[in-house]
Design a protein around this motif. Structure first.
Motif, mmCIF file in Angstrom:
data_model
loop_
_atom_site.group_PDB
_atom_site.id
_atom_site.type_symbol
_atom_site.label_atom_id
_atom_site.label_comp_id
_atom_site.label_asym_id
_atom_site.label_seq_id
_atom_site.Cartn_x
_atom_site.Cartn_y
_atom_site.Cartn_z
ATOM 1 N N ILE A 199 -11.424 14.498 59.935
ATOM 2 C CA ILE A 199 -11.746 14.180 61.323
ATOM 3 C C ILE A 199 -11.223 12.786 61.650
ATOM 4 C CG2 ILE A 199 -13.636 13.779 62.949
ATOM 5 C CD1 ILE A 199 -15.231 15.870 61.363
ATOM 6 N N LYS B 103 -18.765 16.267 70.356
ATOM 7 C CA LYS B 103 -19.088 14.842 70.433
ATOM 8 C C LYS B 103 -19.455 14.344 69.041
ATOM 9 C CE LYS B 103 -20.553 15.238 75.119
ATOM 10 N NZ LYS B 103 -20.633 14.332 76.167
ATOM 11 N N LEU B 104 -18.753 13.302 68.600
ATOM 12 C CA LEU B 104 -18.971 12.755 67.260
ATOM 13 C C LEU B 104 -19.779 11.465 67.364
ATOM 14 C CD1 LEU B 104 -18.435 12.852 64.222
ATOM 15 C CD2 LEU B 104 -16.277 11.657 64.648
ATOM 16 N N HIS B 105 -21.004 11.518 66.878
ATOM 17 C CA HIS B 105 -21.884 10.355 66.870
ATOM 18 C C HIS B 105 -22.051 9.867 65.439
ATOM 19 C CE1 HIS B 105 -23.066 10.591 71.078
ATOM 20 N NE2 HIS B 105 -23.048 11.913 70.916
ATOM 21 N N GLU C 210 -17.698 8.787 69.480
ATOM 22 C CA GLU C 210 -18.092 8.567 70.874
ATOM 23 C C GLU C 210 -18.177 7.066 71.191
ATOM 24 O OE1 GLU C 210 -18.861 10.873 73.537
ATOM 25 O OE2 GLU C 210 -17.607 11.955 72.117
ATOM 26 N N ASP D 47 -12.234 9.847 67.307
ATOM 27 C CA ASP D 47 -13.068 10.806 68.030
ATOM 28 C C ASP D 47 -14.522 10.361 68.125
ATOM 29 O OD1 ASP D 47 -10.886 12.426 68.439
ATOM 30 O OD2 ASP D 47 -11.316 13.747 66.741
ATOM 31 N N ASN E 73 -22.370 18.903 63.826
ATOM 32 C CA ASN E 73 -22.727 18.754 65.237
ATOM 33 C C ASN E 73 -21.488 18.473 66.089
ATOM 34 O OD1 ASN E 73 -24.820 18.672 67.278
ATOM 35 N ND2 ASN E 73 -24.304 16.507 67.458
ATOM 36 N N TYR E 74 -20.517 17.762 65.523
ATOM 37 C CA TYR E 74 -19.258 17.500 66.232
ATOM 38 C C TYR E 74 -18.524 18.812 66.517
ATOM 39 C CZ TYR E 74 -14.442 15.874 66.891
ATOM 40 O OH TYR E 74 -13.180 15.641 67.380
ATOM 41 N N TYR E 75 -18.522 19.724 65.552
ATOM 42 C CA TYR E 75 -17.880 21.030 65.777
ATOM 43 C C TYR E 75 -18.619 21.811 66.861
ATOM 44 C CZ TYR E 75 -14.919 20.582 61.659
ATOM 45 O OH TYR E 75 -13.978 20.173 60.757
ATOM 46 N N TYR F 245 -23.977 15.399 61.071
ATOM 47 C CA TYR F 245 -23.262 14.818 62.217
ATOM 48 C C TYR F 245 -21.875 15.445 62.364
ATOM 49 C CZ TYR F 245 -26.918 11.344 62.624
ATOM 50 O OH TYR F 245 -28.127 10.724 62.815
#
Length: 185
Positions: A96, A75-77, A102, A100, A69-71, A66
């Motif tokens: 992080i 979008k940080l889920h 979502e 941030d 994926n944010y990088y 996750y």
């Protein structure tokens, strides 16, 4: 599409799971641990090992997917199968900002903190009268010598949280706790 320099690729081995990405991807979130990999590490800040273009971190590999994926997407889920404190700890490690997260995942992320704050009311106080005052059900001995609500209510309150079979409300409370944390199943 242009040819990408081989030095641009980087391998991140997190908890034994290898992730491959580009250095430019890691620079999309400046000031974080991964964005600073190319810089000279300050003693005590890297907390990993490096061999060529591969970096190893002994961290939670499922959560890292996750993070990476944010990088990649900006979008940080939050993962649904990881408890809030663990995700919070991992975000802090990678540098992080939790804000941030979502909006669609914010309630899931905050759920553990909200529960902790709600349970702080039930922390064992120095004296039982203090707990009754915080709950707004102080013990009052009336003129007839009968005790107040708190003494009558206390055994039911404890049973509600300690014995899920003590009442319908306790079963509902226990079921909600299990539903809120998928790791409890």
């Amino acid at each position: 599409m242009g040819k990408i320099d081989e030095n641009e690729r980087i391998i991140l081995n997190v908890g034994g799971t290898r992730h491959e990405t580009y250095r430019s991807t890691l620079k999309t979130v400046p000031g974080t641990r991964l964005a600073l990999l190319d810089q000279q590490p300050v003693p005590g800040t890297f907390q990993g090992t490096c061999r060529g273009n591969e970096f190893f971190f002994d961290r939670h590999p499922g959560v890292f997917a996750y993070v990476l994926n944010y990088y990649r997407t900006g979008k940080l889920h939050c993962p649904a199968d990881v408890c809030g404190p663990l995700f919070e700890e991992e975000l802090a490690f990678w540098g992080i900002d939790e804000t941030d997260v979502e909006p669609c995942c914010w309630m899931t992320y905050r759920q553990h903190r909200d529960a902790e704050e709600a349970l702080d009311i039930f922390e064992t106080p120095d004296d039982e009268e203090d707990l009754g005052k915080r709950l707004g059900i102080e013990d009052v001995v009336g003129p007839d010598g009968k005790t107040g609500r708190w003494r009558r209510l206390r055994p039911r309150m404890w049973a509600l949280f300690e014995d899920p079979y003590s009442s319908r409300a306790a079963r509902v409370s226990a079921a909600r706790a299990v539903d809120a944390n998928p790791n409890c199943r």
